[in-house]
Design a protein around this motif. Structure first.
Motif, mmCIF file in Angstrom:
data_model
loop_
_atom_site.group_PDB
_atom_site.id
_atom_site.type_symbol
_atom_site.label_atom_id
_atom_site.label_comp_id
_atom_site.label_asym_id
_atom_site.label_seq_id
_atom_site.Cartn_x
_atom_site.Cartn_y
_atom_site.Cartn_z
ATOM 1 N N ALA A 95 11.486 -3.493 1.264
ATOM 2 C CA ALA A 95 11.327 -4.533 2.281
ATOM 3 C C ALA A 95 10.335 -4.089 3.350
ATOM 4 N N ALA A 96 10.400 -2.816 3.759
ATOM 5 C CA ALA A 96 9.466 -2.314 4.772
ATOM 6 C C ALA A 96 8.034 -2.340 4.245
ATOM 7 N N LEU A 97 7.854 -2.009 2.978
ATOM 8 C CA LEU A 97 6.519 -2.069 2.393
ATOM 9 C C LEU A 97 6.023 -3.506 2.314
ATOM 10 N N THR A 98 6.919 -4.426 1.989
ATOM 11 C CA THR A 98 6.554 -5.845 1.991
ATOM 12 C C THR A 98 6.112 -6.284 3.377
ATOM 13 N N ALA A 99 6.868 -5.881 4.409
ATOM 14 C CA ALA A 99 6.492 -6.217 5.781
ATOM 15 C C ALA A 99 5.125 -5.652 6.127
ATOM 16 N N ALA A 100 4.861 -4.411 5.710
ATOM 17 C CA ALA A 100 3.575 -3.780 6.018
ATOM 18 C C ALA A 100 2.415 -4.540 5.377
ATOM 19 N N ILE A 101 2.598 -4.950 4.131
ATOM 20 C CA ILE A 101 1.535 -5.679 3.432
ATOM 21 C C ILE A 101 1.314 -7.047 4.072
ATOM 22 N N PHE A 102 2.402 -7.725 4.408
ATOM 23 C CA PHE A 102 2.286 -9.055 4.998
ATOM 24 C C PHE A 102 1.684 -9.017 6.400
ATOM 25 N N GLU A 103 1.927 -7.943 7.145
ATOM 26 C CA GLU A 103 1.433 -7.833 8.514
ATOM 27 C C GLU A 103 0.014 -7.270 8.584
ATOM 28 N N ALA A 104 -0.484 -6.700 7.498
ATOM 29 C CA ALA A 104 -1.807 -6.072 7.511
ATOM 30 C C ALA A 104 -2.899 -7.111 7.716
ATOM 31 N N ARG A 105 -3.959 -6.715 8.404
ATOM 32 C CA ARG A 105 -5.092 -7.594 8.680
ATOM 33 C C ARG A 105 -6.330 -7.240 7.867
ATOM 34 N N GLY A 106 -6.264 -6.181 7.095
ATOM 35 C CA GLY A 106 -7.454 -5.637 6.466
ATOM 36 C C GLY A 106 -7.967 -6.418 5.272
ATOM 37 N N ASP A 107 -9.246 -6.177 4.968
ATOM 38 C CA ASP A 107 -9.844 -6.668 3.727
ATOM 39 C C ASP A 107 -9.384 -5.812 2.553
ATOM 40 N N LEU A 108 -9.076 -4.563 2.848
ATOM 41 C CA LEU A 108 -8.534 -3.622 1.871
ATOM 42 C C LEU A 108 -7.211 -3.108 2.409
ATOM 43 N N ILE A 109 -6.241 -2.935 1.535
ATOM 44 C CA ILE A 109 -4.915 -2.477 1.950
ATOM 45 C C ILE A 109 -4.521 -1.280 1.099
ATOM 46 N N VAL A 110 -4.050 -0.235 1.766
ATOM 47 C CA VAL A 110 -3.631 0.994 1.080
ATOM 48 C C VAL A 110 -2.212 1.342 1.516
ATOM 49 N N PRO A 111 -1.181 1.102 0.679
ATOM 50 C CA PRO A 111 0.164 1.589 0.996
ATOM 51 C C PRO A 111 0.196 3.110 0.927
ATOM 52 N N PHE A 112 0.898 3.716 1.859
ATOM 53 C CA PHE A 112 0.875 5.175 1.976
ATOM 54 C C PHE A 112 2.230 5.642 2.466
ATOM 55 N N ASP A 113 2.625 6.859 2.055
ATOM 56 C CA ASP A 113 3.898 7.434 2.493
ATOM 57 C C ASP A 113 3.672 8.353 3.683
ATOM 58 N N ALA A 114 4.651 8.397 4.574
ATOM 59 C CA ALA A 114 4.530 9.194 5.790
ATOM 60 C C ALA A 114 4.675 10.685 5.538
ATOM 61 N N ASP A 115 5.155 11.092 4.355
ATOM 62 C CA ASP A 115 5.432 12.513 4.111
ATOM 63 C C ASP A 115 4.196 13.319 3.741
ATOM 64 N N LEU A 116 3.034 12.652 3.587
ATOM 65 C CA LEU A 116 1.764 13.317 3.269
ATOM 66 C C LEU A 116 1.779 14.022 1.922
ATOM 67 N N GLN A 117 2.715 13.683 1.045
ATOM 68 C CA GLN A 117 2.650 14.237 -0.310
ATOM 69 C C GLN A 117 1.477 13.635 -1.083
ATOM 70 N N ASP A 118 1.058 12.445 -0.680
ATOM 71 C CA ASP A 118 -0.169 11.872 -1.221
ATOM 72 C C ASP A 118 -1.308 12.293 -0.304
ATOM 73 N N PRO A 119 -2.262 13.121 -0.772
ATOM 74 C CA PRO A 119 -3.290 13.667 0.115
ATOM 75 C C PRO A 119 -4.164 12.561 0.714
ATOM 76 N N PRO A 120 -4.375 12.557 2.038
ATOM 77 C CA PRO A 120 -5.192 11.513 2.669
ATOM 78 C C PRO A 120 -6.631 11.471 2.160
ATOM 79 N N GLU A 121 -7.147 12.615 1.697
ATOM 80 C CA GLU A 121 -8.535 12.621 1.231
ATOM 81 C C GLU A 121 -8.737 11.772 -0.015
ATOM 82 N N VAL A 122 -7.664 11.427 -0.708
ATOM 83 C CA VAL A 122 -7.774 10.578 -1.896
ATOM 84 C C VAL A 122 -8.146 9.147 -1.509
ATOM 85 N N ILE A 123 -7.849 8.750 -0.275
ATOM 86 C CA ILE A 123 -8.155 7.376 0.148
ATOM 87 C C ILE A 123 -9.641 7.095 0.009
ATOM 88 N N GLY A 124 -10.482 8.059 0.384
ATOM 89 C CA GLY A 124 -11.932 7.878 0.241
ATOM 90 C C GLY A 124 -12.337 7.674 -1.208
#
Length: 333
Positions: A95-124
């Protein structure tokens, strides 16, 4: 005043270059106060390195009980690129992820976890692949070395069972971390169900998809919020959301038991006619009763899972409720 034969030349309209696309990094937070400084110090520099991209970081506080909300509000007041959406209570990650997607304003949207197990450099890298013309770019874990042996085994088992049973398979070793366009987000908004298995919904909407592989890191701080029981319920949610095969299995099992019972009854009639009647014990009878009773109860439980989903969907309740939104007012020239 104008004069005869005068040529009127309209003023030139100066049109500047189009604004770079806006990337929304959407992040659910639940009791992550220890991770927040690590999160922003790791994410913001990587987003700033991506060329020709504006970004916002949309943080959804999913009913945290610690000081997560206070920390997020402090960052939002200090940086206009950070926005905070505070939910009225803990609605769960989907539900929180749904809220994040619905509230986002971007042309591109990237769901991400707060624990940083997914390296931020992968976003590029996801953005680079998007520039090649893809609507969705999946971040696939090349290995799961950071996970415990039990979690790795259960994850493999879940993907195998789910994809064998479901009409629509989901990519293996792909979590919520991915990039998708505004068109994909708009498609997700049209899906009305309140019991949301987001990995399945991401796969259901389709669109042109590419994959970028990466290696997942261990959690930098804090503890995971997913217990074994929650993961088990999450797996059941995924299977029952996109497959009716569990219901059909009990139909097939019932037919098989009925055939076996008829066959045995026929054999008992023949044996009695040929050899007479003996006096058997009660052990086999009790075993058969307990076995069939257990099978019936399991079947009722499976049926109950689907009836429960129908019951929840019939209420038509919203997926989440927002208590308040926090963001720094943008300065205008």
């Amino acid at each position: 005043m104008s004069f005869p034969n005068e040529t009127i030349v309209p003023d030139k309209v100066t049109v500047g270059p189009p604004a770079p696309p806006l990337l929304s990094l959407v992040v659910p937070f639940y009791n992550e106060q220890e991770m927040i400084p690590h999160f922003f110090s790791g994410v913001i520099p990587e987003l700033e390195r991506i060329p020709n991209i504006r970004f916002e970081i949309l943080c959804v506080n999913d009913g945290s009980r610690d000081r997560t909300l206070d920390s997020l509000i402090a960052y939002a007041h200090a940086d206009a690129r950070v926005r905070v959406v505070d939910l009225t209570r803990n609605f769960g990650k989907e539900a929180a992820l749904t809220a994040a997607i619905f509230e986002a304003r971007g042309d591109l949207i990237v769901p991400f976890d707060a624990d940083l197990q997914d390296p931020p450099e992968v976003i590029g890298k996801l953005v680079e692949k998007w520039r090649e013309g893809y609507d969705v770019v999946l971040a696939k874990r090349a290995d799961r070395e950071s996970d415990s042996p039990l979690k790795k085994w259960t994850a493999q088992f879940f993907y195998r069972i789910h994809n064998d049973m479901a009409d629509l398979p989901i990519p293996e070793n792909v979590g919520d971390f991915r990039l998708f366009t505004r068109n994909v987000a708009n498609a997700l908004k049209t899906l009305p169900e309140s019991c949301r298995f987001m990995k399945g919904l991401f796969a259901w909407v389709g669109f042109k998809t590419a994959i970028v592989e990466y290696k997942r890191a261990p959690r930098a701080a804090g503890k995971t919020k997913f217990s074994g029981w929650k993961l088990w319920n999450f797996a059941l949610e995924g299977i029952t959301s996109f497959s009716t095969l569990p219901l059909r299995i009990w139909t097939y099992l019932g037919v098989s038991v009925a055939i076996f019972a008829l066959t045995r009854a026929f054999w008992l009639v023949i044996r009695t006619m040929l050899y007479g009647v003996d006096v058997p014990g009660y052990a086999s009878l009790a075993t058969a009763i307990l076995l069939l009773g257990g099978i019936q109860l399991i079947g009722i439980g499976v049926l109950g899972e689907y009836v429960g989903r129908i019951y929840l969907e019939s209420k038509g309740r919203p997926v989440y409720l927002v208590r308040k939104r926090y963001e720094k007012a943008m300065a205008h020239a």
